[in-house]
Motif scaffolding. Structure first.
Motif, PDB file in Angstrom:
ATOM      1  N   ALA A  75     -24.330 -43.316  -8.776  1.00 17.36           N
ATOM      2  CA  ALA A  75     -24.837 -42.443 -10.285  1.00 17.36           C
ATOM      3  C   ALA A  75     -25.874 -41.360  -9.647  1.00 17.36           C
ATOM      4  O   ALA A  75     -25.449 -40.507  -9.531  1.00 17.36           O
ATOM      5  CB  ALA A  75     -25.463 -43.432 -10.624  1.00 17.36           C
ATOM      6  N   ALA A  76     -26.140 -42.094  -8.407  1.00 16.40           N
ATOM      7  CA  ALA A  76     -27.168 -40.778  -7.811  1.00 16.40           C
ATOM      8  C   ALA A  76     -26.255 -39.398  -7.502  1.00 16.40           C
ATOM      9  O   ALA A  76     -26.952 -38.450  -7.547  1.00 16.40           O
ATOM     10  CB  ALA A  76     -28.017 -41.231  -6.438  1.00 16.40           C
ATOM     11  N   ARG A  77     -25.848 -39.249  -6.363  1.00 16.93           N
ATOM     12  CA  ARG A  77     -25.044 -38.266  -6.105  1.00 16.93           C
ATOM     13  C   ARG A  77     -24.406 -37.810  -7.493  1.00 16.93           C
ATOM     14  O   ARG A  77     -23.874 -36.111  -7.483  1.00 16.93           O
ATOM     15  CB  ARG A  77     -23.299 -38.775  -5.405  1.00 16.93           C
ATOM     16  CG  ARG A  77     -23.780 -39.366  -3.977  1.00 16.93           C
ATOM     17  CD  ARG A  77     -22.452 -39.868  -3.080  1.00 16.93           C
ATOM     18  NE  ARG A  77     -21.343 -40.326  -3.285  1.00 16.93           N
ATOM     19  CZ  ARG A  77     -21.692 -42.138  -3.606  1.00 16.93           C
ATOM     20  NH1 ARG A  77     -22.371 -42.045  -2.433  1.00 16.93           N
ATOM     21  NH2 ARG A  77     -20.676 -42.432  -3.799  1.00 16.93           N
ATOM     22  N   THR A  78     -23.218 -38.196  -8.795  1.00 16.41           N
ATOM     23  CA  THR A  78     -22.619 -37.634  -9.821  1.00 16.41           C
ATOM     24  C   THR A  78     -24.073 -36.830 -10.687  1.00 16.41           C
ATOM     25  O   THR A  78     -24.180 -36.200 -10.812  1.00 16.41           O
ATOM     26  CB  THR A  78     -22.304 -38.935 -10.888  1.00 16.41           C
ATOM     27  OG1 THR A  78     -21.213 -39.095 -10.094  1.00 16.41           O
ATOM     28  CG2 THR A  78     -22.091 -38.072 -12.117  1.00 16.41           C
ATOM     29  N   LEU A  79     -25.162 -37.990 -10.484  1.00 19.58           N
ATOM     30  CA  LEU A  79     -26.849 -36.770 -11.315  1.00 19.58           C
ATOM     31  C   LEU A  79     -27.435 -35.546 -10.541  1.00 19.58           C
ATOM     32  O   LEU A  79     -27.153 -35.160 -11.685  1.00 19.58           O
ATOM     33  CB  LEU A  79     -27.777 -37.667 -11.238  1.00 19.58           C
ATOM     34  CG  LEU A  79     -26.756 -39.302 -11.976  1.00 19.58           C
ATOM     35  CD1 LEU A  79     -28.365 -40.011 -12.046  1.00 19.58           C
ATOM     36  CD2 LEU A  79     -27.274 -38.713 -13.976  1.00 19.58           C
ATOM     37  N   LYS A  80     -27.350 -35.922  -9.291  1.00 17.33           N
ATOM     38  CA  LYS A  80     -27.012 -34.314  -8.475  1.00 17.33           C
ATOM     39  C   LYS A  80     -26.739 -33.388  -8.655  1.00 17.33           C
ATOM     40  O   LYS A  80     -26.968 -32.334  -9.120  1.00 17.33           O
ATOM     41  CB  LYS A  80     -27.649 -34.854  -6.937  1.00 17.33           C
ATOM     42  CG  LYS A  80     -28.006 -33.805  -6.022  1.00 17.33           C
ATOM     43  CD  LYS A  80     -26.782 -34.052  -4.920  1.00 17.33           C
ATOM     44  CE  LYS A  80     -28.496 -33.247  -3.742  1.00 17.33           C
ATOM     45  NZ  LYS A  80     -28.147 -33.105  -2.059  1.00 17.33           N
ATOM     46  N   GLN A  81     -25.492 -33.864  -9.065  1.00 15.89           N
ATOM     47  CA  GLN A  81     -24.463 -33.036  -9.515  1.00 15.89           C
ATOM     48  C   GLN A  81     -24.388 -32.130 -10.716  1.00 15.89           C
ATOM     49  O   GLN A  81     -24.520 -30.744 -10.918  1.00 15.89           O
ATOM     50  CB  GLN A  81     -22.609 -33.362  -9.650  1.00 15.89           C
ATOM     51  CG  GLN A  81     -22.551 -33.655  -7.926  1.00 15.89           C
ATOM     52  CD  GLN A  81     -20.659 -33.822  -8.058  1.00 15.89           C
ATOM     53  OE1 GLN A  81     -19.828 -33.608  -8.650  1.00 15.89           O
ATOM     54  NE2 GLN A  81     -20.726 -35.366  -7.300  1.00 15.89           N
ATOM     55  N   VAL A  82     -24.740 -33.308 -11.864  1.00 16.27           N
ATOM     56  CA  VAL A  82     -25.363 -32.499 -13.621  1.00 16.27           C
ATOM     57  C   VAL A  82     -26.093 -32.265 -13.546  1.00 16.27           C
ATOM     58  O   VAL A  82     -27.036 -31.079 -13.484  1.00 16.27           O
ATOM     59  CB  VAL A  82     -25.410 -34.169 -14.030  1.00 16.27           C
ATOM     60  CG1 VAL A  82     -26.051 -33.267 -15.284  1.00 16.27           C
ATOM     61  CG2 VAL A  82     -24.347 -34.673 -14.076  1.00 16.27           C
ATOM     62  N   TYR A  83     -27.601 -32.584 -12.311  1.00 13.58           N
ATOM     63  CA  TYR A  83     -28.652 -31.659 -12.195  1.00 13.58           C
ATOM     64  C   TYR A  83     -28.040 -29.974 -12.008  1.00 13.58           C
ATOM     65  O   TYR A  83     -29.011 -29.272 -11.997  1.00 13.58           O
ATOM     66  CB  TYR A  83     -29.894 -31.652 -11.403  1.00 13.58           C
ATOM     67  CG  TYR A  83     -31.143 -30.877 -10.605  1.00 13.58           C
ATOM     68  CD1 TYR A  83     -32.141 -31.391 -11.423  1.00 13.58           C
ATOM     69  CD2 TYR A  83     -30.737 -30.271  -9.201  1.00 13.58           C
ATOM     70  CE1 TYR A  83     -32.847 -30.329 -11.384  1.00 13.58           C
ATOM     71  CE2 TYR A  83     -32.138 -29.439  -9.161  1.00 13.58           C
ATOM     72  CZ  TYR A  83     -33.336 -30.178 -10.251  1.00 13.58           C
ATOM     73  OH  TYR A  83     -34.330 -28.689 -10.050  1.00 13.58           O
ATOM     74  N   GLU A  84     -27.630 -29.950 -10.734  1.00 10.38           N
ATOM     75  CA  GLU A  84     -27.583 -28.945 -10.641  1.00 10.38           C
ATOM     76  C   GLU A  84     -26.568 -27.594 -11.531  1.00 10.38           C
ATOM     77  O   GLU A  84     -26.728 -26.265 -11.067  1.00 10.38           O
ATOM     78  CB  GLU A  84     -26.501 -28.943  -8.837  1.00 10.38           C
ATOM     79  CG  GLU A  84     -26.938 -29.296  -7.774  1.00 10.38           C
ATOM     80  CD  GLU A  84     -27.663 -28.806  -7.539  1.00 10.38           C
ATOM     81  OE1 GLU A  84     -28.619 -27.156  -7.512  1.00 10.38           O
ATOM     82  OE2 GLU A  84     -29.266 -28.730  -6.484  1.00 10.38           O
ATOM     83  N   GLN A  85     -25.572 -28.303 -12.283  1.00  4.30           N
ATOM     84  CA  GLN A  85     -25.093 -27.708 -13.031  1.00  4.30           C
ATOM     85  C   GLN A  85     -25.928 -27.128 -13.940  1.00  4.30           C
ATOM     86  O   GLN A  85     -25.608 -26.383 -14.899  1.00  4.30           O
ATOM     87  CB  GLN A  85     -24.423 -28.101 -13.094  1.00  4.30           C
ATOM     88  CG  GLN A  85     -22.831 -28.113 -12.405  1.00  4.30           C
ATOM     89  CD  GLN A  85     -21.892 -28.800 -13.273  1.00  4.30           C
ATOM     90  OE1 GLN A  85     -21.045 -28.428 -14.290  1.00  4.30           O
ATOM     91  NE2 GLN A  85     -21.003 -29.911 -12.357  1.00  4.30           N
ATOM     92  N   LEU A  86     -26.853 -27.948 -14.320  1.00  7.56           N
ATOM     93  CA  LEU A  86     -28.131 -27.251 -15.616  1.00  7.56           C
ATOM     94  C   LEU A  86     -29.365 -27.114 -15.043  1.00  7.56           C
ATOM     95  O   LEU A  86     -30.186 -26.613 -16.165  1.00  7.56           O
ATOM     96  CB  LEU A  86     -28.119 -28.886 -16.587  1.00  7.56           C
ATOM     97  CG  LEU A  86     -27.178 -29.455 -16.917  1.00  7.56           C
ATOM     98  CD1 LEU A  86     -27.190 -31.368 -17.399  1.00  7.56           C
ATOM     99  CD2 LEU A  86     -26.308 -29.017 -18.536  1.00  7.56           C
ATOM    100  N   ARG A  87     -29.740 -27.449 -14.050  1.00  5.97           N
ATOM    101  CA  ARG A  87     -31.328 -25.991 -13.862  1.00  5.97           C
ATOM    102  C   ARG A  87     -31.553 -25.107 -14.511  1.00  5.97           C
ATOM    103  O   ARG A  87     -32.452 -24.874 -14.494  1.00  5.97           O
ATOM    104  CB  ARG A  87     -31.588 -27.293 -12.282  1.00  5.97           C
ATOM    105  CG  ARG A  87     -30.593 -25.754 -11.548  1.00  5.97           C
ATOM    106  CD  ARG A  87     -30.526 -26.215 -10.116  1.00  5.97           C
ATOM    107  NE  ARG A  87     -30.625 -26.044  -8.777  1.00  5.97           N
ATOM    108  CZ  ARG A  87     -30.682 -24.776  -8.098  1.00  5.97           C
ATOM    109  NH1 ARG A  87     -32.380 -24.855  -8.856  1.00  5.97           N
ATOM    110  NH2 ARG A  87     -30.313 -23.950  -7.244  1.00  5.97           N
TER     111      ARG A  87
END
Length: 322
Positions: A75-87
């Motif tokens: 989950a942490a790896r996935t959320l990091k990807q989400v962060y990179e796409q939204l930040r």
């Protein structure tokens, strides 16, 4: 407790000099012991279950942490990807405001859910099983009710903690699944219209991930808490059983006192004869035997000789006012 009610049977058939109240005391003590044993037997089922769950807790919780850890890392790896796409798609002001909102909501959740960490409170684990002469059935019943409510809170705490072996992996799996879905939503065609909501979901999932272990660091911290709660349940249950026994004894003694009082009212003459046998077996000189007044003795003597009215008749005479 050694307060023994005196009943009519205490002296009957023995010339009035034999006090058998100790038999009633023994009978009521037996009633109390029986009640304490019954209450203990009732409590043993839950205590034995809790003991078995505690004995297996180390292995069960360690396995649960390992399973949950794998999902948490994913989950942490996935959320990091989400962060990179939204930040870069949301402004700093919105980020700051959403962060404050998340802090407030999770603080409210912890308040209403009871907070994380160990739910055992050593200051609340105080149970006094002692019984004093001033205690009554009512006072013991009140203390028992208070202790039972406290024990039930501790038992609920233990049950919740012991359930972590199942709840922890389920929480981690749910976070991982939600993170995967969020990543898919961010890549979807409507992501641009819902950037603020998507960022809020990201912050919520990160917070849920941070609180995955409910405030417990190493496995030993969890086991220490579980042990404290179980010992508190044991201590409270033991005190309740003792107090239940004491209450049953007092109830028995109260019932004997009530019965003795009813017998005195039903056959007062027999009670008078019993007291007479005990106190007046040798007739004392007139005017000295029972501590009565000289006037009462004179009335009795006149009545016995036939020269006076019924003893106490003076109290019934109405002054004509002449």
């Amino acid at each position: 407790m050694s307060r023994t009610p005196q009943t009519q049977s205490d002296h009957a058939g023995t010339g009035g000099a034999c006090d058998l109240g100790a038999i009633d005391d023994l009978a009521c003590s037996a009633t109390g012991i029986k009640r304490q044993a019954e209450k203990t037997e009732q409590q043993l089922a839950r205590l034995t279950e809790f003991k078995d769950r505690f004995n297996s807790a180390r292995a069960d919780y360690t396995k649960a942490r390992e399973t949950a850890g794998a999902d948490a890392e994913a989950a942490a790896r996935t959320l990091k990807q989400v962060y990179e796409q939204l930040r870069c798609r949301i402004g700093a002001e919105d980020k700051h405001c959403l962060k404050r909102a998340v802090r407030q909501v999770f603080a409210e959740i912890r308040d209403c859910a009871g907070g994380w960490g160990c739910c055992a409170d050593e200051c609340d684990c105080e149970f006094d099983p002692s019984v004093g002469d001033e205690d009554t059935v009512a006072s013991l019943a009140a203390r028992i009710a208070q202790y039972e409510a406290q024990v039930e809170r501790e038992a609920a705490c233990f049950t919740r903690l012991a359930g972590e072996k199942d709840a922890l992996p389920q929480r981690a799996a749910r976070i991982n699944a939600d993170a995967t879905q969020l990543l898919a939503d961010v890549a979807g065609p409507d992501a641009g219209k819902n950037v603020i909501r998507l960022w809020a979901q990201l912050l919520v999932l990160r917070r849920r991930l941070e609180e995955l272990y409910r405030g417990f660091g190493p496995v030993s911290a969890y086991l220490d808490c579980l042990c404290k709660v179980l010992l508190c349940v044991l201590k409270g249950s033991s005190a309740i059983a003792v107090l239940e026994g004491a209450k049953a004894k007092l109830e028995c003694m109260d019932a004997l006192r009530k019965k003795a009082c009813e017998e005195k009212q039903t056959d007062s003459a027999a009670e008078v004869m019993e007291v007479y046998e005990r106190l007046c077996r040798e007739c004392p000189p007139k005017g000295t035997g029972d501590g009565g007044s000289a006037e009462e003795d004179d009335e009795d003597e006149e009545w016995e000789e036939g020269t006076g009215g019924w003893p106490g008749s003076k109290a019934l005479t109405v002054d004509s006012g002449d």
